[in-house]
Design a protein around this motif. Sequence first.
Motif, mmCIF file in Angstrom:
data_model
loop_
_atom_site.group_PDB
_atom_site.id
_atom_site.type_symbol
_atom_site.label_atom_id
_atom_site.label_comp_id
_atom_site.label_asym_id
_atom_site.label_seq_id
_atom_site.Cartn_x
_atom_site.Cartn_y
_atom_site.Cartn_z
ATOM 1 N N ILE A 26 26.183 -44.319 10.478
ATOM 2 C CA ILE A 26 27.010 -44.386 9.264
ATOM 3 C C ILE A 26 27.809 -45.683 9.225
ATOM 4 O O ILE A 26 27.899 -46.340 8.186
ATOM 5 N N ILE A 27 28.370 -46.086 10.360
ATOM 6 C CA ILE A 27 29.144 -47.325 10.417
ATOM 7 C C ILE A 27 28.250 -48.525 10.120
ATOM 8 O O ILE A 27 28.610 -49.414 9.341
ATOM 9 N N LEU A 28 27.059 -48.556 10.729
ATOM 10 C CA LEU A 28 26.142 -49.669 10.482
ATOM 11 C C LEU A 28 25.670 -49.697 9.031
ATOM 12 O O LEU A 28 25.528 -50.770 8.435
ATOM 13 N N MET A 29 25.441 -48.542 8.449
ATOM 14 C CA MET A 29 25.023 -48.469 7.055
ATOM 15 C C MET A 29 26.137 -48.994 6.133
ATOM 16 O O MET A 29 25.868 -49.740 5.185
ATOM 17 N N TYR A 30 27.377 -48.641 6.414
ATOM 18 C CA TYR A 30 28.504 -49.118 5.626
ATOM 19 C C TYR A 30 28.631 -50.637 5.711
ATOM 20 O O TYR A 30 28.811 -51.314 4.695
ATOM 21 N N LYS A 31 28.534 -51.190 6.924
ATOM 22 C CA LYS A 31 28.648 -52.642 7.084
ATOM 23 C C LYS A 31 27.507 -53.366 6.380
ATOM 24 O O LYS A 31 27.704 -54.411 5.769
ATOM 25 N N SER A 32 26.301 -52.804 6.464
ATOM 26 C CA SER A 32 25.149 -53.416 5.800
ATOM 27 C C SER A 32 25.344 -53.400 4.283
ATOM 28 O O SER A 32 25.060 -54.389 3.600
ATOM 29 N N ARG A 33 25.820 -52.298 3.757
ATOM 30 C CA ARG A 33 26.056 -52.176 2.314
ATOM 31 C C ARG A 33 27.115 -53.163 1.852
ATOM 32 O O ARG A 33 26.969 -53.818 0.818
ATOM 33 N N ARG A 34 28.166 -53.309 2.625
ATOM 34 C CA ARG A 34 29.247 -54.230 2.284
ATOM 35 C C ARG A 34 28.752 -55.678 2.293
ATOM 36 O O ARG A 34 29.048 -56.452 1.383
ATOM 37 N N THR A 35 27.972 -56.035 3.305
ATOM 38 C CA THR A 35 27.419 -57.383 3.388
ATOM 39 C C THR A 35 26.481 -57.656 2.216
ATOM 40 O O THR A 35 26.510 -58.733 1.619
#
Length: 122
Positions: A26-35
């Motif tokens: 979930i954390i990696l998905m959030y960071k990817s979405r933000r980037t």
Amino acid sequence: MDYGHTLIAGIAIVLGIGGPIALVGIILMYKSRRTRMIHETALLLAEKGQPVPPELFIGTDEPASDLRRGAVLIALGLGLAVFMYQLNAAWSVGFIPIFMGLGYLVVWKLETSKRRDPSISA
């Protein structure tokens, strides 16, 4: 055979292993979405001929402080040692985070002295 205990043990194992993996995902998905959103915004600005502000790509995260990490680890180690001592268990386990915290404090001290004295070179 008691299927209730087996079911509870199975769920505990799945959640114990799957929970941290899901959290990291979930954390990696959030960071990817933000980037991705930042890059799409920059692309839209460039297509419209607008200047892309460099602040868009600068992270808002504060740099990690070795002093803070060291203090937190020492406090964690002391708390763990006291807790384990109360349980009549191996209280010396608390030395692991204590020495890690001391290591961070040494690094912090060396870094601050290096910034003050320009004659010290790495």
